[in-house]
Design a protein around this motif. Structure first.
Motif, PDB file in Angstrom:
ATOM      1  N   ARG A  78       0.994  -1.175   0.018  1.00 43.75           N
ATOM      2  CA  ARG A  78      -0.003  -0.087   0.006  1.00 43.75           C
ATOM      3  C   ARG A  78       0.750   1.218  -0.056  1.00 43.75           C
ATOM      4  O   ARG A  78       0.318   2.341  -0.525  1.00 43.75           O
ATOM      5  CB  ARG A  78      -0.915  -0.005   1.197  1.00 43.75           C
ATOM      6  N   ASP A  79       2.176   1.295   0.533  1.00 42.67           N
ATOM      7  CA  ASP A  79       2.896   2.296   0.601  1.00 42.67           C
ATOM      8  C   ASP A  79       3.733   2.587  -0.665  1.00 42.67           C
ATOM      9  O   ASP A  79       4.762   3.351  -0.575  1.00 42.67           O
ATOM     10  CB  ASP A  79       3.627   2.217   1.900  1.00 42.67           C
ATOM     11  N   SER A  80       3.573   1.840  -1.774  1.00 42.37           N
ATOM     12  CA  SER A  80       4.544   1.779  -2.819  1.00 42.37           C
ATOM     13  C   SER A  80       4.559   2.932  -3.879  1.00 42.37           C
ATOM     14  O   SER A  80       3.136   3.567  -3.798  1.00 42.37           O
ATOM     15  CB  SER A  80       4.499   0.416  -3.561  1.00 42.37           C
ATOM     16  N   HIS A  81       5.344   3.283  -4.615  1.00 47.22           N
ATOM     17  CA  HIS A  81       5.242   4.302  -5.574  1.00 47.22           C
ATOM     18  C   HIS A  81       4.020   3.777  -6.466  1.00 47.22           C
ATOM     19  O   HIS A  81       3.375   4.804  -7.019  1.00 47.22           O
ATOM     20  CB  HIS A  81       6.518   4.239  -6.196  1.00 47.22           C
ATOM     21  N   LEU A  82       4.017   2.790  -6.934  1.00 39.59           N
ATOM     22  CA  LEU A  82       3.081   2.135  -7.909  1.00 39.59           C
ATOM     23  C   LEU A  82       1.775   2.276  -7.303  1.00 39.59           C
ATOM     24  O   LEU A  82       0.838   2.620  -7.993  1.00 39.59           O
ATOM     25  CB  LEU A  82       3.158   0.742  -8.141  1.00 39.59           C
ATOM     26  N   TYR A  83       1.497   2.223  -6.071  1.00 37.77           N
ATOM     27  CA  TYR A  83       0.104   2.639  -5.407  1.00 37.77           C
ATOM     28  C   TYR A  83      -0.428   3.817  -5.583  1.00 37.77           C
ATOM     29  O   TYR A  83      -1.541   4.189  -5.945  1.00 37.77           O
ATOM     30  CB  TYR A  83       0.296   1.986  -4.076  1.00 37.77           C
ATOM     31  N   GLN A  84       0.538   4.676  -5.360  1.00 37.41           N
ATOM     32  CA  GLN A  84       0.192   6.215  -5.623  1.00 37.41           C
ATOM     33  C   GLN A  84       0.054   6.200  -6.995  1.00 37.41           C
ATOM     34  O   GLN A  84      -1.047   7.308  -7.451  1.00 37.41           O
ATOM     35  CB  GLN A  84       1.540   6.932  -5.150  1.00 37.41           C
ATOM     36  N   GLU A  85       0.578   5.893  -8.047  1.00 40.97           N
ATOM     37  CA  GLU A  85       0.319   5.978  -9.346  1.00 40.97           C
ATOM     38  C   GLU A  85      -1.175   5.519  -9.656  1.00 40.97           C
ATOM     39  O   GLU A  85      -1.849   6.104 -10.364  1.00 40.97           O
ATOM     40  CB  GLU A  85       1.156   5.249 -10.290  1.00 40.97           C
ATOM     41  N   ILE A  86      -1.473   4.528  -9.092  1.00 39.21           N
ATOM     42  CA  ILE A  86      -3.083   4.016  -9.239  1.00 39.21           C
ATOM     43  C   ILE A  86      -3.999   4.851  -8.733  1.00 39.21           C
ATOM     44  O   ILE A  86      -4.962   5.265  -9.396  1.00 39.21           O
ATOM     45  CB  ILE A  86      -3.184   2.565  -8.484  1.00 39.21           C
TER      46      ILE A  86
ATOM     47  N   SER B  14       0.798  -6.695   3.006  1.00 33.56           N
ATOM     48  CA  SER B  14       0.514  -5.800   1.995  1.00 33.56           C
ATOM     49  C   SER B  14       0.089  -4.303   2.363  1.00 33.56           C
ATOM     50  O   SER B  14       0.333  -3.365   1.839  1.00 33.56           O
ATOM     51  CB  SER B  14      -0.397  -6.178   1.008  1.00 33.56           C
ATOM     52  N   GLY B  15      -0.504  -4.398   3.807  1.00 39.99           N
ATOM     53  CA  GLY B  15      -0.945  -3.109   4.347  1.00 39.99           C
ATOM     54  C   GLY B  15      -2.322  -2.817   4.088  1.00 39.99           C
ATOM     55  O   GLY B  15      -2.883  -1.867   4.564  1.00 39.99           O
ATOM     56  N   PHE B  16      -3.013  -3.735   3.232  1.00 41.91           N
ATOM     57  CA  PHE B  16      -4.343  -3.659   3.084  1.00 41.91           C
ATOM     58  C   PHE B  16      -5.220  -4.216   4.122  1.00 41.91           C
ATOM     59  O   PHE B  16      -4.949  -5.383   4.421  1.00 41.91           O
ATOM     60  CB  PHE B  16      -4.625  -4.187   1.595  1.00 41.91           C
ATOM     61  N   PRO B  17      -6.213  -3.742   4.600  1.00 39.18           N
ATOM     62  CA  PRO B  17      -7.150  -4.194   5.701  1.00 39.18           C
ATOM     63  C   PRO B  17      -7.648  -5.679   5.342  1.00 39.18           C
ATOM     64  O   PRO B  17      -7.983  -6.504   6.107  1.00 39.18           O
ATOM     65  CB  PRO B  17      -8.031  -3.172   5.963  1.00 39.18           C
ATOM     66  N   ASP B  18      -8.289  -5.652   3.886  1.00 45.01           N
ATOM     67  CA  ASP B  18      -8.807  -6.971   3.648  1.00 45.01           C
ATOM     68  C   ASP B  18      -7.991  -8.131   3.150  1.00 45.01           C
ATOM     69  O   ASP B  18      -8.178  -8.850   2.455  1.00 45.01           O
ATOM     70  CB  ASP B  18      -9.630  -6.721   2.492  1.00 45.01           C
ATOM     71  N   SER B  19      -6.579  -7.767   3.281  1.00 42.13           N
ATOM     72  CA  SER B  19      -5.701  -8.919   2.646  1.00 42.13           C
ATOM     73  C   SER B  19      -5.744 -10.389   3.264  1.00 42.13           C
ATOM     74  O   SER B  19      -5.260 -11.273   2.797  1.00 42.13           O
ATOM     75  CB  SER B  19      -4.065  -8.563   2.835  1.00 42.13           C
ATOM     76  N   GLY B  20      -6.496 -10.399   4.700  1.00 42.07           N
ATOM     77  CA  GLY B  20      -6.618 -11.900   5.159  1.00 42.07           C
ATOM     78  C   GLY B  20      -7.736 -12.321   4.649  1.00 42.07           C
ATOM     79  O   GLY B  20      -7.908 -13.564   4.749  1.00 42.07           O
ATOM     80  N   ASN B  21      -8.733 -11.804   3.958  1.00 45.81           N
ATOM     81  CA  ASN B  21      -9.961 -12.397   3.348  1.00 45.81           C
ATOM     82  C   ASN B  21      -9.640 -12.981   2.044  1.00 45.81           C
ATOM     83  O   ASN B  21     -10.070 -12.413   0.974  1.00 45.81           O
ATOM     84  CB  ASN B  21     -11.126 -11.502   3.497  1.00 45.81           C
ATOM     85  N   ARG B  22      -9.044 -14.194   2.038  1.00 44.58           N
ATOM     86  CA  ARG B  22      -8.540 -14.623   0.863  1.00 44.58           C
ATOM     87  C   ARG B  22      -9.752 -15.768   0.298  1.00 44.58           C
ATOM     88  O   ARG B  22     -10.174 -16.327   1.323  1.00 44.58           O
ATOM     89  CB  ARG B  22      -7.332 -15.474   1.047  1.00 44.58           C
ATOM     90  N   SER B  23      -9.638 -15.949  -0.890  1.00 44.80           N
ATOM     91  CA  SER B  23     -10.627 -17.027  -1.496  1.00 44.80           C
ATOM     92  C   SER B  23     -10.101 -18.386  -0.769  1.00 44.80           C
ATOM     93  O   SER B  23      -8.911 -18.739  -0.622  1.00 44.80           O
ATOM     94  CB  SER B  23     -10.502 -17.054  -3.167  1.00 44.80           C
ATOM     95  N   ALA B  24     -11.154 -19.402  -0.766  1.00 46.87           N
ATOM     96  CA  ALA B  24     -11.040 -20.710  -0.168  1.00 46.87           C
ATOM     97  C   ALA B  24     -10.188 -21.502  -1.260  1.00 46.87           C
ATOM     98  O   ALA B  24      -9.694 -22.460  -0.705  1.00 46.87           O
ATOM     99  CB  ALA B  24     -12.188 -21.395   0.018  1.00 46.87           C
ATOM    100  N   ALA B  25     -10.367 -21.186  -2.377  1.00 47.86           N
ATOM    101  CA  ALA B  25      -9.621 -21.913  -3.586  1.00 47.86           C
ATOM    102  C   ALA B  25      -8.046 -21.843  -3.480  1.00 47.86           C
ATOM    103  O   ALA B  25      -7.165 -22.452  -4.078  1.00 47.86           O
ATOM    104  CB  ALA B  25     -10.154 -21.680  -4.988  1.00 47.86           C
ATOM    105  N   LEU B  26      -7.676 -20.715  -2.829  1.00 49.09           N
ATOM    106  CA  LEU B  26      -6.209 -20.572  -2.824  1.00 49.09           C
ATOM    107  C   LEU B  26      -5.387 -21.245  -1.755  1.00 49.09           C
ATOM    108  O   LEU B  26      -6.175 -21.733  -0.858  1.00 49.09           O
ATOM    109  CB  LEU B  26      -5.915 -18.714  -2.449  1.00 49.09           C
ATOM    110  N   TRP B  27      -4.171 -21.478  -1.942  1.00 52.15           N
ATOM    111  CA  TRP B  27      -3.318 -22.092  -1.207  1.00 52.15           C
ATOM    112  C   TRP B  27      -3.107 -21.525   0.188  1.00 52.15           C
ATOM    113  O   TRP B  27      -2.992 -20.170   0.265  1.00 52.15           O
ATOM    114  CB  TRP B  27      -2.007 -22.145  -1.684  1.00 52.15           C
TER     115      TRP B  27
END
Length: 763
Positions: free
Chosen positions: A282-290, A324-337
């Protein structure tokens, strides 16, 4: 792979100059698979050509009249009225006096133009004034760009390698005495070299003494073959070893507390893998570009963006232990490893790593063989002799040591003891293996088996199926090789073999396409995609696809029950610059830092999850793998002895020990070859945050950056000579920074010549 036949050069005046590098075009065009890459831009080319043809047809009459009026006074005494009448233009006839004035001014303009062209500075304008037919013919004649002089082979900093700094051999350490060949004997053959050695170990083979024959008819000695150069760690003035340092405490404690078997090694080389997107933060240069692409950054929009980005690299988050610094990063799909390692465990994440080359296969040679590639354009490594054994060849050596052992001679005794099992090496990818002779290179590096696109697309292939979808000009998406991955693992377990598997991902390569059944997200604002963000948006979707694929690989290890005995090394081949990062996109002749920062992870569920920072290159991959095998007691005594001896032969330091940035006044230098290889070199040091782009031809600038104050290289310093750049660096960063640039330029040129010597490369 990341090479193209055309590039956009960037000038200090911040203007784009489109110039075709015909030398690259001829090299890539000679490769059948390379021609597919070149034709990937056919649609854009045809569109631009159509527009130009229409404009030229519309404007041809007007341009003819203007040119005739300007040039007729120079080449003819006839008035331009006749020409005007031809085109039925109603202009007044010019007076003789006015005609003379036009003729004089035209002659003056032509004279000034020709004079300026003849008197223009050679650097940097020579490459900007070549007409298309001439530059093309020059490339066909195979004439390379004029190189900067390399200078003498003598090390340029002799004050750092004096006899007072020499070190005597001890244990497996070979000693260190550059220029002191007589004081340190490095000619002895180790005990492990008594077996029949595999390819890659030529310098340890027993050789007969050279024969001198003076009895020929002319009374002269027979012509002797040119001596072959080999790497000698005791004579390398740049080598700094950390093998006398103790293993970092968390790893040492874990090894002492319980067994950490490493029976298999997977090396996953990730195409165009940028460290700042592994994981995306979240604190990256690319995030600010988005964010900046959304002009009305209301809270609801930002929340939607964050929700999407939180699902971009969830597997990378688990592998690295970085948030990653995002609050929802822990809510992952059940299909993911899901990471099965206990809390606080999972392996080593290394920050600060740079690739040794922004050309994929040169990087592959470094990752698999622990060597620096040749600083010349394209893949001469395919036909040259690699100056160190590759990791696959070392595993083959371990097999031969077992064959020579009395404990297992003539039988299969010991196969139930994991240390006594033989190794097998397999390469796996879903794209072509023919581009740049990759299949030949893999065979030379020691792979016993390789699976490429050419095999899986055959109708008689084991897992062939209708509807296999090509996603780019190189081949298929990674999941097409999933069943082959399962087969490779199952076969190794069935045969009671230890597996070294190397896998190269490809979806994150241009043109950044994903399979049709994969849902692409939109990360940038709608109205910005057709501006400059379309490529980056596509790239981010391929990153999300490959992130999920990494989870599939790790799930195979879990499903087959070998996760706790497998070391998985994940490393980028190089980064990928986009217009969000630098004025020029791509890796070709582009030294921007975004092309060089890469991820490096040593994943093992029983190793502590720790963060290590080392301003190093991926040259450390092979020494670190060997060090881990020895320290975890995953090798038998003979193999361990050979591994300890071989670790001391490599230039790279082990990353499970404290990384030494300096030693006795010397710096741990880092070098990165810039795609395509022979025109630019990245020079850095673990001791300072500075970075120099060193041009190897006169077509490019010297570029300096301070990654402490400018981590994204948004404001580098430039100069068309080393001295001009040094002056600017001293003015902004001080005397010591300027001195570093001076030393980096000298050491870089020495390094280029030394690599060519080690590779026995002849210009």
């Amino acid at each position: 792979m990341s090479v193209s036949s055309a590039t956009v050069s960037w000038t200090p005046s911040q203007r784009y100059i489109c110039e075709v590098r015909w030398d690259a075009a001829t090299s890539v065009g000679n490769d059948p698979e390379g021609r597919k890459l070149m034709l990937s831009g056919l649609r854009s080319f045809l569109g631009a050509a159509t527009v130009l043809l229409l404009l030229s047809w519309v404007c041809s009459s007007t341009i003819w009249v203007i040119a005739s009026n300007l040039l007729s006074p120079v080449f003819s005494t006839t008035s331009a009225v006749e020409v005007e009448e031809t085109f039925q233009l109603d202009h007044r006839r010019q007076s003789p006096r006015k005609q003379r004035l036009v003729r004089i001014w035209t002659l003056c303009a032509v004279t000034v133009t020709v004079g300026l062209w003849l008197l223009r500075p050679q650097v940097p304008y020579s490459h900007m004034s070549g007409a298309l037919p001439f530059t093309l013919f020059e490339a066909l004649r195979l004439k390379s760009a004029k190189p900067h002089p390399l200078g003498e082979q003598d090390f340029p900093l002799p004050q750092l390698i004096g006899e007072e700094y020499w070190e005597a051999p001890r244990g497996h350490f070979k000693g260190w005495a550059p220029g002191g060949d007589e004081s340190i004997d490095t000619s002895g053959r180790p005990e492990w070299a008594s077996v029949s050695l595999p390819h890659g170990f030529e310098r340890w083979e027993e050789r007969p003494e050279p024969v001198h024959n003076s009895d020929d008819a002319n009374g002269q000695d027979e012509e002797k073959p040119r001596p072959t150069s080999y790497y000698k760690p005791a004579n390398d003035p740049l080598r700094i070893t950390n093998l006398d340092q103790t293993v970092v405490e968390p790893i040492a404690q874990a090894i002492k507390a319980h067994d950490i078997p490493i029976n298999h090694v997977f090396l996953v080389m990730m195409e165009s893998a940028r460290k700042d997107i592994f994981p995306f933060k979240r604190d990256s240069h690319l995030y600010q570009e988005i964010l900046s692409s959304y002009h009305n950054q209301v809270p609801d929009i930002i929340q939607q963006i964050n929700s999407k980005l939180s699902q971009l690299t969830p597997i990378a988050e688990q592998l690295t232990g970085e948030s990653s610094g995002f609050p929802d990063s822990g809510n992952r799909s059940a299909a993911l490893w899901k990471n099965s390692a206990e809390f606080g465990m999972g392996g080593i994440n290394v920050n600060g790593i740079l690739t040794g080359s922004s050309l994929s296969f040169k990087s592959a040679v470094m990752n698999h063989c622990g060597v620096s590639p040749i600083p010349v354009d394209f893949m001469d490594e395919v036909t040259a002799k690699i100056y160190q054994p590759c990791i696959m060849q070392i595993f083959d050596l371990f097999n031969r040591l077992k064959e020579n052992s009395t404990a297992s001679h003539g039988s299969h005794m010991g196969v139930n003891d994991l240390q006594e099992r033989n190794w097998t090496s397999v390469f796996l990818q879903s794209i072509t293996g023919l581009y740049d002779d990759q299949d030949i290179l893999n065979n030379q590096m020691g792979f016993k088996k390789a699976i490429y696109r050419e095999e899986i697309e055959r109708h008689r292939a084991k897992h062939y199926h209708a509807g296999m979808e090509e996603i780019n000009y190189f081949g298929y998406a990674e999941r097409e090789v999933y069943p082959y991955l399962r087969d490779i693992v199952d076969e190794a377990m069935k045969n009671k073999e230890r597996l070294f598997l190397s896998h190269f991902t490809s979806t994150t390569h241009h043109p950044w396409s994903t399979p049709s059944d994969f849902h692409d997200e939109q990360y940038f604002a709608d109205d910005s995609l057709m501006d400059k963000h379309e490529d980056m948006n596509n790239y981010l979707n391929t990153v999300r696809y490959v992130d999920g694929w990494l989870g599939d690989i790790l799930q195979v290890l879990d499903d087959t029950g070998i996760a706790n005995e497998t070391l998985v090394v994940l490393v980028g081949d190089h980064g990928q610059a986009f217009l969000e990062d630098s004025p020029v996109s791509g890796t070709y002749e582009n030294g921007h830092i975004s092309n060089f920062r890469i991820p490096l992870v040593f994943r093992h569920p029983l190793l502590p999850q720790i963060q290590i920072t080392a301003n190093a290159t991926s040259m450390s991959v092979v020494p670190t793998i060997l060090d881990l095998l020895v320290q975890t007691k995953s090798l038998n005594d003979k193999d361990s002895t050979a591994a300890l001896d071989l670790i001391n032969e490599y230039e790279g330091q082990s990353l499970i020990r404290p990384y030494l940035a300096t030693h006795n006044g010397r710096q741990a230098w880092n070098f990165g070859i810039i795609n395509a290889g022979g025109t630019m070199l990245s020079v850095g040091s673990a001791a300072v945050p500075y970075r120099l782009i060193l041009p190897l031809t006169e077509d490019f600038e010297f570029v300096f950056s301070n990654l402490d104050t400018d981590p994204d290289e948004l404001h580098p310093l430039r100069g068309w000579s080393a001295q001009k750049l040094i002056t600017r660096v001293k003015s902004k960063y001080g005397e010591k920074a300027g001195q570093w640039v001076d030393e980096a330029e000298k050491v870089g040129r020495w390094w280029v010549a030394e690599r060519k010597r080690l590779w026995n490369f002849e210009e």
